[in-house]
Design a protein around this motif. Structure first.
Motif, PDB file in Angstrom:
ATOM      1  N   PRO A   5       0.827  -1.216   0.000  1.00 11.17           N
ATOM      2  CA  PRO A   5       0.000   0.000   0.000  1.00 11.17           C
ATOM      3  C   PRO A   5       0.859   1.263   0.000  1.00 11.17           C
ATOM      4  CG  PRO A   5      -0.035  -1.029   2.172  1.00 11.17           C
ATOM      5  CD  PRO A   5       0.726  -1.956   1.265  1.00 11.17           C
ATOM      6  N   THR A   6       0.247   2.357  -0.405  1.00  8.38           N
ATOM      7  CA  THR A   6       0.913   3.659  -0.410  1.00  8.38           C
ATOM      8  C   THR A   6       0.056   4.649   0.388  1.00  8.38           C
ATOM      9  OG1 THR A   6      -0.194   4.593  -2.346  1.00  8.38           O
ATOM     10  CG2 THR A   6       1.726   3.181  -2.767  1.00  8.38           C
ATOM     11  N   PRO A   7       0.600   5.816   0.699  1.00  6.81           N
ATOM     12  CA  PRO A   7      -0.204   6.840   1.371  1.00  6.81           C
ATOM     13  C   PRO A   7      -1.352   7.348   0.506  1.00  6.81           C
ATOM     14  CG  PRO A   7       2.129   7.350   1.559  1.00  6.81           C
ATOM     15  CD  PRO A   7       2.006   6.220   0.593  1.00  6.81           C
ATOM     16  N   CYS A   8      -1.283   7.107  -0.782  1.00  4.64           N
ATOM     17  CA  CYS A   8      -2.358   7.460  -1.712  1.00  4.64           C
ATOM     18  C   CYS A   8      -3.342   6.295  -1.667  1.00  4.64           C
ATOM     19  CB  CYS A   8      -1.749   7.658  -3.103  1.00  4.64           C
ATOM     20  SG  CYS A   8      -2.803   8.513  -4.258  1.00  4.64           S
ATOM     21  N   ALA A   9      -4.352   6.410  -0.829  1.00  4.48           N
ATOM     22  CA  ALA A   9      -5.160   5.279  -0.370  1.00  4.48           C
ATOM     23  C   ALA A   9      -5.697   4.362  -1.470  1.00  4.48           C
ATOM     24  CB  ALA A   9      -6.314   5.795   0.478  1.00  4.48           C
ATOM     25  N   GLU A  10      -6.035   4.910  -2.634  1.00  5.01           N
ATOM     26  CA  GLU A  10      -6.629   4.061  -3.670  1.00  5.01           C
ATOM     27  C   GLU A  10      -5.608   3.286  -4.488  1.00  5.01           C
ATOM     28  OE1 GLU A  10      -6.634   8.312  -5.346  1.00  5.01           O
ATOM     29  OE2 GLU A  10      -6.940   7.348  -3.422  1.00  5.01           O
ATOM     30  N   TYR A  11      -4.313   3.460  -4.209  1.00  7.58           N
ATOM     31  CA  TYR A  11      -3.270   2.830  -5.019  1.00  7.58           C
ATOM     32  C   TYR A  11      -2.282   2.032  -4.191  1.00  7.58           C
ATOM     33  CZ  TYR A  11      -4.517   6.211  -8.716  1.00  7.58           C
ATOM     34  OH  TYR A  11      -5.168   6.954  -9.662  1.00  7.58           O
ATOM     35  N   ASP A  12      -1.923   0.834  -4.689  1.00  8.29           N
ATOM     36  CA  ASP A  12      -0.709   0.195  -4.204  1.00  8.29           C
ATOM     37  C   ASP A  12       0.430   0.709  -5.086  1.00  8.29           C
ATOM     38  OD1 ASP A  12      -0.865  -1.257  -6.615  1.00  8.29           O
ATOM     39  OD2 ASP A  12      -1.415  -3.145  -5.643  1.00  8.29           O
ATOM     40  N   VAL A  13       1.655   0.257  -4.852  1.00 11.48           N
ATOM     41  CA  VAL A  13       2.804   0.788  -5.588  1.00 11.48           C
ATOM     42  C   VAL A  13       2.641   0.570  -7.083  1.00 11.48           C
ATOM     43  CG1 VAL A  13       5.291   0.484  -5.993  1.00 11.48           C
ATOM     44  CG2 VAL A  13       4.412   0.670  -3.650  1.00 11.48           C
ATOM     45  N   PRO A  55      -8.320  17.939   3.820  1.00 11.74           N
ATOM     46  CA  PRO A  55      -7.020  18.166   4.451  1.00 11.74           C
ATOM     47  C   PRO A  55      -6.840  17.302   5.697  1.00 11.74           C
ATOM     48  CG  PRO A  55      -8.076  20.259   3.913  1.00 11.74           C
ATOM     49  CD  PRO A  55      -9.099  19.172   3.671  1.00 11.74           C
ATOM     50  N   ALA A  56      -5.661  16.748   5.820  1.00 11.62           N
ATOM     51  CA  ALA A  56      -5.314  15.948   6.991  1.00 11.62           C
ATOM     52  C   ALA A  56      -4.752  16.871   8.067  1.00 11.62           C
ATOM     53  CB  ALA A  56      -4.289  14.889   6.610  1.00 11.62           C
ATOM     54  N   ASP A 100      -1.683  11.864   5.132  1.00 14.73           N
ATOM     55  CA  ASP A 100      -1.076  11.922   6.460  1.00 14.73           C
ATOM     56  C   ASP A 100       0.427  12.050   6.233  1.00 14.73           C
ATOM     57  OD1 ASP A 100       0.107  11.477   8.899  1.00 14.73           O
ATOM     58  OD2 ASP A 100      -0.887   9.560   9.276  1.00 14.73           O
ATOM     59  N   PRO A 101       1.028  13.200   6.528  1.00 12.64           N
ATOM     60  CA  PRO A 101       2.446  13.383   6.216  1.00 12.64           C
ATOM     61  C   PRO A 101       3.378  12.495   7.022  1.00 12.64           C
ATOM     62  CG  PRO A 101       1.601  15.251   7.441  1.00 12.64           C
ATOM     63  CD  PRO A 101       0.421  14.389   7.117  1.00 12.64           C
ATOM     64  N   ARG A 102       2.859  11.865   8.061  1.00 11.94           N
ATOM     65  CA  ARG A 102       3.683  10.946   8.859  1.00 11.94           C
ATOM     66  C   ARG A 102       3.229   9.495   8.638  1.00 11.94           C
ATOM     67  NH1 ARG A 102       5.544  14.715  13.167  1.00 11.94           N
ATOM     68  NH2 ARG A 102       6.281  16.437  11.875  1.00 11.94           N
ATOM     69  N   TRP A 103       2.561   9.256   7.497  1.00 15.11           N
ATOM     70  CA  TRP A 103       2.049   7.924   7.166  1.00 15.11           C
ATOM     71  C   TRP A 103       3.160   6.898   7.268  1.00 15.11           C
ATOM     72  CZ3 TRP A 103       2.984   4.072   3.551  1.00 15.11           C
ATOM     73  CH2 TRP A 103       1.958   3.158   3.319  1.00 15.11           C
TER      74      TRP A 103
END
Length: 194
Positions: free
Chosen positions: A31-39, A166-167, A186-189
């Motif tokens: 998973p990535t911080p971009c919730a709808e995408y894996d790498v 915004p987070a 989340d910048p600290r994801w």
């Protein structure tokens, strides 16, 4: 003489390439911080954006409705192809006049469209780095340009579903972390928390 947009995209490319080159094949499904995408899906999306924004710089049409599977198409050479396509992106936006007038089918000021390409390349490079534990820091000049873009277009981007809400901005956050939060990340994801 290159355009300012072309210079910023070239600098962002220089920051993104070490991340993409270092991505391990066994991390494509994380998973990535971009919730709808894996790498894997984020890379395909980023390829699609990079190619589409080349066309927009040249005042051509770009279709963002369907994302091709570039990783499968390019096989083991996808990292080299990403390097080539991002060079073409920087070149396209470096052509004198590329960031003037209206760009392609988006019917937006070319300067804004170029900044959108810069945003995708910068933020998604961070997404990929964060997902796989790789280091990443944005170009300082590019970050300042992105702060202006996000401040101006954030509400519209949220309405269109391009940004999330915004987070929270953590105490002591850097300017880049604040920018990431404004895009809904989340910048600290941390992947281990997913």
């Amino acid at each position: 003489m290159t355009t300012r947009t072309g210079e910023l995209i070239a600098a962002a490319r220089d920051r993104a390439l070490p991340v993409v080159r270092a991505l391990p094949d066994d991390a494509l499904d994380v998973p990535t911080p971009c919730a709808e995408y894996d790498v894997r899906h984020l890379l395909n999306h980023l390829f699609h954006v990079v190619v589409g924004f080349q066309a927009l710089a040249a005042r051509e049409e770009a279709d963002f409705s369907v994302t091709p599977d570039r990783l499968t198409e390019y096989g083991d050479g996808w990292r080299e192809r990403f390097e080539k396509e991002t060079a073409l992106l920087a070149d396209a936006w470096s052509v004198p006049g590329a960031d003037e007038g209206v760009a392609g089918s988006m019917n937006l000021p070319a300067h804004t469209v170029g900044a959108m390409a810069l945003l995708d390349l910068t933020v998604h490079a961070w997404d990929l780095a964060r997902a796989t534990g790789l280091p990443y820091a944005p170009d300082a000049d590019g970050l300042r340009a992105l702060e202006e873009l996000v401040a101006a277009m954030g509400p519209t981007a949220r309405t269109m579903g391009v940004f999330g809400e915004p987070a929270p901005v953590p105490a002591g956050a850097s300017a880049f972390e604040a920018l990431l939060a404004s895009t809904g990340r989340d910048p600290r994801w941390n992947r281990r928390e997913e």
